[in-house]
Motif scaffolding. Structure first.
Motif, PDB file in Angstrom:
ATOM      1  N   SER A 103       0.743  -1.167  -0.103  1.00 37.13           N
ATOM      2  CA  SER A 103      -0.003  -0.062   0.440  1.00 37.13           C
ATOM      3  C   SER A 103       0.483   1.156  -0.556  1.00 37.13           C
ATOM      4  O   SER A 103       2.268   1.882   0.612  1.00 37.13           O
ATOM      5  CB  SER A 103      -0.817   0.000   1.076  1.00 37.13           C
ATOM      6  N   SER A 104       0.726   2.105  -0.951  1.00 34.85           N
ATOM      7  CA  SER A 104       1.077   3.567  -1.130  1.00 34.85           C
ATOM      8  C   SER A 104       1.232   4.371   0.375  1.00 34.85           C
ATOM      9  O   SER A 104       1.760   5.072   0.571  1.00 34.85           O
ATOM     10  CB  SER A 104       0.798   3.929  -1.895  1.00 34.85           C
ATOM     11  N   SER A 105       0.254   3.541   1.246  1.00 39.51           N
ATOM     12  CA  SER A 105      -0.407   4.709   2.668  1.00 39.51           C
ATOM     13  C   SER A 105       1.086   4.677   3.538  1.00 39.51           C
ATOM     14  O   SER A 105       1.420   4.971   4.154  1.00 39.51           O
ATOM     15  CB  SER A 105      -1.467   4.232   2.965  1.00 39.51           C
ATOM     16  N   ALA A 106       1.443   3.028   3.045  1.00 43.32           N
ATOM     17  CA  ALA A 106       2.478   2.718   4.047  1.00 43.32           C
ATOM     18  C   ALA A 106       4.140   3.465   3.912  1.00 43.32           C
ATOM     19  O   ALA A 106       5.331   2.736   4.265  1.00 43.32           O
ATOM     20  CB  ALA A 106       2.583   1.198   4.288  1.00 43.32           C
ATOM     21  N   LYS A 107       4.182   4.033   2.519  1.00 39.15           N
ATOM     22  CA  LYS A 107       5.112   4.868   2.024  1.00 39.15           C
ATOM     23  C   LYS A 107       4.916   6.275   1.925  1.00 39.15           C
ATOM     24  O   LYS A 107       3.687   6.675   2.547  1.00 39.15           O
ATOM     25  CB  LYS A 107       5.183   4.885   0.584  1.00 39.15           C
ATOM     26  N   ASP A 108       6.478   6.705   2.416  1.00 44.15           N
ATOM     27  CA  ASP A 108       6.340   7.402   3.393  1.00 44.15           C
ATOM     28  C   ASP A 108       6.393   8.997   1.958  1.00 44.15           C
ATOM     29  O   ASP A 108       7.196   8.656   0.893  1.00 44.15           O
ATOM     30  CB  ASP A 108       6.775   8.713   4.275  1.00 44.15           C
ATOM     31  N   GLY A 109       6.007  10.210   1.980  1.00 44.77           N
ATOM     32  CA  GLY A 109       6.281  11.053   0.556  1.00 44.77           C
ATOM     33  C   GLY A 109       7.427  11.189   0.523  1.00 44.77           C
ATOM     34  O   GLY A 109       8.360  10.723  -0.783  1.00 44.77           O
ATOM     35  N   GLU A 110       8.311  10.706   1.286  1.00 43.94           N
ATOM     36  CA  GLU A 110      10.383  10.643   0.848  1.00 43.94           C
ATOM     37  C   GLU A 110      10.464   9.429   0.012  1.00 43.94           C
ATOM     38  O   GLU A 110      10.897  10.023  -1.047  1.00 43.94           O
ATOM     39  CB  GLU A 110      10.932  11.189   1.948  1.00 43.94           C
ATOM     40  N   GLU A 143      -0.498   8.087  -3.614  1.00 38.29           N
ATOM     41  CA  GLU A 143       0.916   8.800  -4.130  1.00 38.29           C
ATOM     42  C   GLU A 143       1.189  10.011  -4.144  1.00 38.29           C
ATOM     43  O   GLU A 143       1.708  11.308  -4.194  1.00 38.29           O
ATOM     44  CB  GLU A 143       2.091   8.123  -4.989  1.00 38.29           C
ATOM     45  N   SER A 144       0.325  10.863  -5.639  1.00 37.08           N
ATOM     46  CA  SER A 144       0.366  12.008  -5.656  1.00 37.08           C
ATOM     47  C   SER A 144       0.152  12.917  -4.619  1.00 37.08           C
ATOM     48  O   SER A 144       0.539  14.108  -4.059  1.00 37.08           O
ATOM     49  CB  SER A 144      -0.624  12.954  -6.483  1.00 37.08           C
ATOM     50  N   LYS A 145      -0.674  13.043  -3.507  1.00 39.97           N
ATOM     51  CA  LYS A 145      -1.332  13.369  -2.037  1.00 39.97           C
ATOM     52  C   LYS A 145       0.315  13.273  -1.436  1.00 39.97           C
ATOM     53  O   LYS A 145       0.087  14.384  -1.132  1.00 39.97           O
ATOM     54  CB  LYS A 145      -2.692  13.087  -2.030  1.00 39.97           C
ATOM     55  N   TRP A 199       4.005  15.938   1.242  1.00 33.73           N
ATOM     56  CA  TRP A 199       5.784  16.113   1.940  1.00 33.73           C
ATOM     57  C   TRP A 199       6.517  17.458   1.058  1.00 33.73           C
ATOM     58  O   TRP A 199       6.952  18.104   1.951  1.00 33.73           O
ATOM     59  CB  TRP A 199       6.203  14.936   1.508  1.00 33.73           C
ATOM     60  N   LEU A 200       6.383  17.792  -0.250  1.00 35.49           N
ATOM     61  CA  LEU A 200       6.699  18.453  -1.074  1.00 35.49           C
ATOM     62  C   LEU A 200       6.150  20.155   0.109  1.00 35.49           C
ATOM     63  O   LEU A 200       7.200  21.145   0.295  1.00 35.49           O
ATOM     64  CB  LEU A 200       6.667  18.878  -2.500  1.00 35.49           C
ATOM     65  N   TRP A 201       5.142  19.943   0.372  1.00 37.13           N
ATOM     66  CA  TRP A 201       4.905  20.979   1.373  1.00 37.13           C
ATOM     67  C   TRP A 201       5.257  21.130   2.615  1.00 37.13           C
ATOM     68  O   TRP A 201       5.672  22.682   3.185  1.00 37.13           O
ATOM     69  CB  TRP A 201       3.185  20.864   1.626  1.00 37.13           C
TER      70      TRP A 201
END
Length: 100
Positions: free
Chosen positions: A27-34, A89-91, A96-98
């Protein structure tokens, strides 16, 4: 014939093992923005957001609204392809960029 079956079964099991490792099931929710950024964006925008082939994306907050950044990530630009990430993932990357 038994030997052929054993080789085929072994090959099939190895293929399934490899495909499981490459699966997008995680799940991409398990991934962080970095992590998402480093896996998908850093090659063009640099590992420190400094730019490389693509432009610097340091301090995006001062240049664009959060919705604009999300739109750029999703739709791309004339030089950057869109739809490289899932909506989720885009969200995550936008948030993260913010924070950067």
């Amino acid at each position: 014939m038994k030997r052929l079956w054993a080789v085929s079964a072994t090959s099939l099991l190895m293929l399934l093992f490899l495909l499981t490792g490459c699966s997008s099931e995680s799940s991409s929710s398990a991934k962080d923005g970095e992590t998402i950024y480093k896996d998908n964006c850093a090659a063009c925008h640099g590992d420190q957001l400094q730019g490389a082939v693509g432009p610097s994306i340091v301090n995006m907050k001062s240049k664009y609204s959060e919705d604009e950044v999300l739109k750029i990530i999703n739709e791309g630009t004339t030089k950057m392809p869109g739809n490289l990430l899932t909506d989720e993932e885009s969200k995550i990357v936008t948030k993260w960029l913010w924070e950067k």
